[in-house]
Write a protein that holds these residues in place. Structure first.
Motif, PDB file in Angstrom:
ATOM      1  N   VAL A 125       4.575   7.957   0.265  1.00 57.76           N
ATOM      2  CA  VAL A 125       5.362   8.341  -0.909  1.00 57.76           C
ATOM      3  C   VAL A 125       4.950   9.748  -1.335  1.00 57.76           C
ATOM      4  N   LYS A 126       5.742  10.335  -2.202  1.00 52.22           N
ATOM      5  CA  LYS A 126       5.483  11.719  -2.585  1.00 52.22           C
ATOM      6  C   LYS A 126       4.298  11.880  -3.533  1.00 52.22           C
ATOM      7  N   GLN A 140       0.841  -1.183   0.000  1.00 52.90           N
ATOM      8  CA  GLN A 140       0.000   0.000   0.000  1.00 52.90           C
ATOM      9  C   GLN A 140       0.882   1.240   0.000  1.00 52.90           C
ATOM     10  N   TRP A 141       0.739   2.035  -1.049  1.00 51.83           N
ATOM     11  CA  TRP A 141       1.537   3.248  -1.232  1.00 51.83           C
ATOM     12  C   TRP A 141       0.600   4.437  -1.045  1.00 51.83           C
ATOM     13  N   MET A 142       0.836   5.238  -0.007  1.00 46.55           N
ATOM     14  CA  MET A 142      -0.058   6.347   0.335  1.00 46.55           C
ATOM     15  C   MET A 142       0.690   7.665   0.258  1.00 46.55           C
ATOM     16  N   THR A 143       0.071   8.656  -0.393  1.00 48.52           N
ATOM     17  CA  THR A 143       0.767   9.910  -0.636  1.00 48.52           C
ATOM     18  C   THR A 143       0.709  10.832   0.579  1.00 48.52           C
ATOM     19  N   SER A 144       1.784  11.589   0.739  1.00 45.01           N
ATOM     20  CA  SER A 144       1.854  12.587   1.806  1.00 45.01           C
ATOM     21  C   SER A 144       2.935  13.605   1.450  1.00 45.01           C
ATOM     22  N   PRO A 145       2.726  14.882   1.778  1.00 51.29           N
ATOM     23  CA  PRO A 145       3.788  15.871   1.555  1.00 51.29           C
ATOM     24  C   PRO A 145       4.942  15.706   2.538  1.00 51.29           C
ATOM     25  N   ASN A 146       4.718  14.918   3.547  1.00 46.73           N
ATOM     26  CA  ASN A 146       5.735  14.676   4.571  1.00 46.73           C
ATOM     27  C   ASN A 146       6.279  13.253   4.455  1.00 46.73           C
ATOM     28  N   PRO A 147       7.541  13.076   4.850  1.00 48.15           N
ATOM     29  CA  PRO A 147       8.506  14.070   5.291  1.00 48.15           C
ATOM     30  C   PRO A 147       9.000  14.929   4.117  1.00 48.15           C
ATOM     31  N   THR A 148       9.470  16.119   4.439  1.00 50.48           N
ATOM     32  CA  THR A 148      10.108  16.956   3.439  1.00 50.48           C
ATOM     33  C   THR A 148      11.515  16.425   3.169  1.00 50.48           C
TER      34      THR A 148
END
Length: 448
Positions: free
Chosen positions: A163-164, A117-125
């Protein structure tokens, strides 16, 4: 060609001649068959939604998209709650995965042995990754609560990463998985696995699958090497309980934060796998959902101790030697597991001709050239294992930046005029371990 209300299966050799459905004994060693389910949106890019081969079913990454407008209408919400959006997309994705598995004649709840499962997030920078902060801050329960409605006990081994970006704007989740077509069922040796969802360890026939582990007694102040050492210790105990051992490991997936953490992980890796290590893929810029302070996660695929299958290390001088401690590939039965493929030589540097000349910054197509170089190496390794490039059945492609996707995918697809491998594409958002590389490939192939 096998057709049904739920979908159709096409063999790699012919899509025009009618065939009887294959029996279990035939499917265990069967040549790749493409599965195109009914009632599921057709992919926008050139890949097959699912492929059956050698008794395994490989499902391509599924997104909550109709591949026409972006996020599918039934997966959208006007809510301000990120959890609500993830929940809706998870339900849509898992429903489509279930239909795809059913089109192959299997049951997702019963037959899934491994799920990603690959889930997007702006974090971590990027700055946080560099400082060792790998926490993505994703409300993962919004997905897990939906996912577990589709799975049975004991659930599959699992990886869940931040992931980004994914290939469709505003999609929050991509899911891909492996099912086993042997008429059996999952067996777990962990008391916490007696409910739907994922299990730390799953045995299915000859195979043992271990979930991504961030396990460490205390992460505070511990280096990547120290955490990795404790993770391997824990994985060893899980493997032993499941009737296997680290010496029977066939494939390893290692997830790290910043690429600089590679060296610390490598020290621990060599300690636990001094000789004949498994095939390995090391992926940087992973947002680790297992808890704050985590610097590394590891998942393993192993053979059980009582399996009669043989683990064979593959080597050819027609492809570069790996620049770190892993083989080019490992063959078990009809399956070939590759170590990480990057456009690098044996010294770990970018191969010649893989980047634009600094005096000619607007000339060349480096992402295309890099893909062509990697596929030349993949073809050579396939040949050394008694197979060929056309028998590649699964790829996961990690891109440094999304703008390199289309160019690389176009080159990839040109090498597979017939059955195209299942595909999952992830944007990492930063430079890979090999400076100048745009793509990292995780490859599985079929060996006749």
């Amino acid at each position: 060609m096998q057709t049904a209300a739920t979908g159709m299966v096409l063999t790699a050799s012919s899509s025009a001649l009618a065939e009887e459905p294959k029996s279990n004994s035939e499917s265990l060693n069967g040549a790749p068959q493409g599965v195109w389910p009914g009632g599921v949106e057709k992919p926008l890019m050139p890949y097959t939604p699912a492929i059956k081969a050698a008794g395994w079913l490989f499902i391509a990454g599924q997104l909550a998209s109709d591949f026409e407008t972006g996020v599918a209408p039934q997966a959208r919400s006007d809510s301000d709650s990120p959890a609500e959006h993830l929940s809706l997309q998870s339900r849509f994705v898992m429903s489509n995965v279930e239909k795809t598995v059913a089109a192959a004649g299997l049951d997702m709840g019963r037959d899934t042995a491994r799920i990603w499962q690959w889930m997007t997030s702006p974090n971590p920078t990027m700055d946080e990754f560099e400082s060792g902060v790998n926490w993505p801050g994703i409300e993962t329960n919004a997905h897990f609560s939906q996912r577990d409605k589709f799975l049975k006990s004991p659930g599959p081994s699992s990886t869940a990463m931040g992931v980004k970006a994914l290939m469709v704007k505003d999609t929050l989740l991509e899911v891909d998985l492996i099912c086993i077509d042997d008429g059996g069922q999952n067996v777990s040796f962990d008391a916490t696995a007696q409910k739907p969802g994922s299990a730390p360890s799953v045995r299915r026939g000859d195979w043992v699958f271990l979930s991504s582990e961030t396990w460490a007694r205390d992460t505070k102040g511990k280096s990547t090497e120290q955490q990795a050492n404790e993770i391997f210790e824990h994985l060893n105990s899980l493997a032993t309980a499941a009737g296997s051992s680290l010496s029977r490991a066939v494939k390893a997936e290692v997830y790290i934060g910043h690429p600089s953490e590679y060296s610390g992980m490598e020290i621990a890796w060599k300690r636990w796998f001094p000789d004949n290590p498994p095939a390995r893929v090391v992926v940087p810029y992973m947002g680790m959902t297992g808890g704050r302070g985590r610097r590394v996660e590891v998942a393993l695929t192993l053979l059980a101790n009582d399996s009669t299958k043989i683990i064979e290390t593959i080597y050819t001088d027609k492809a570069p030697k790996p620049f770190s401690h892993e083989p080019q590939a490992v063959k078990v039965g009809n399956l070939l597991f590759f170590s990480q493929q990057m456009p690098a030589g044996s010294n770990g540097d970018l191969a010649p001709g893989m980047a634009r000349h600094p005096s000619f910054p607007f000339y060349g197509l480096p992402a295309r050239e890099q893909m062509r170089y990697m596929l030349k190496n993949v073809a050579a390794i396939c040949e050394a294992a008694g197979s060929s490039l056309e028998n590649v059945i699964r790829r996961v492609c990690f891109h440094d930046h999304g703008e390199n996707f289309a160019e690389a995918m176009d080159e990839w697809a040109a090498h597979f005029p017939n059955l195209k491998p299942v595909s999952t594409s992830i944007v990492l958002g930063g430079p890979l371990v090999v400076s100048g590389a745009h793509t990292l490939l995780d490859i599985t192939a079929y060996v006749p």
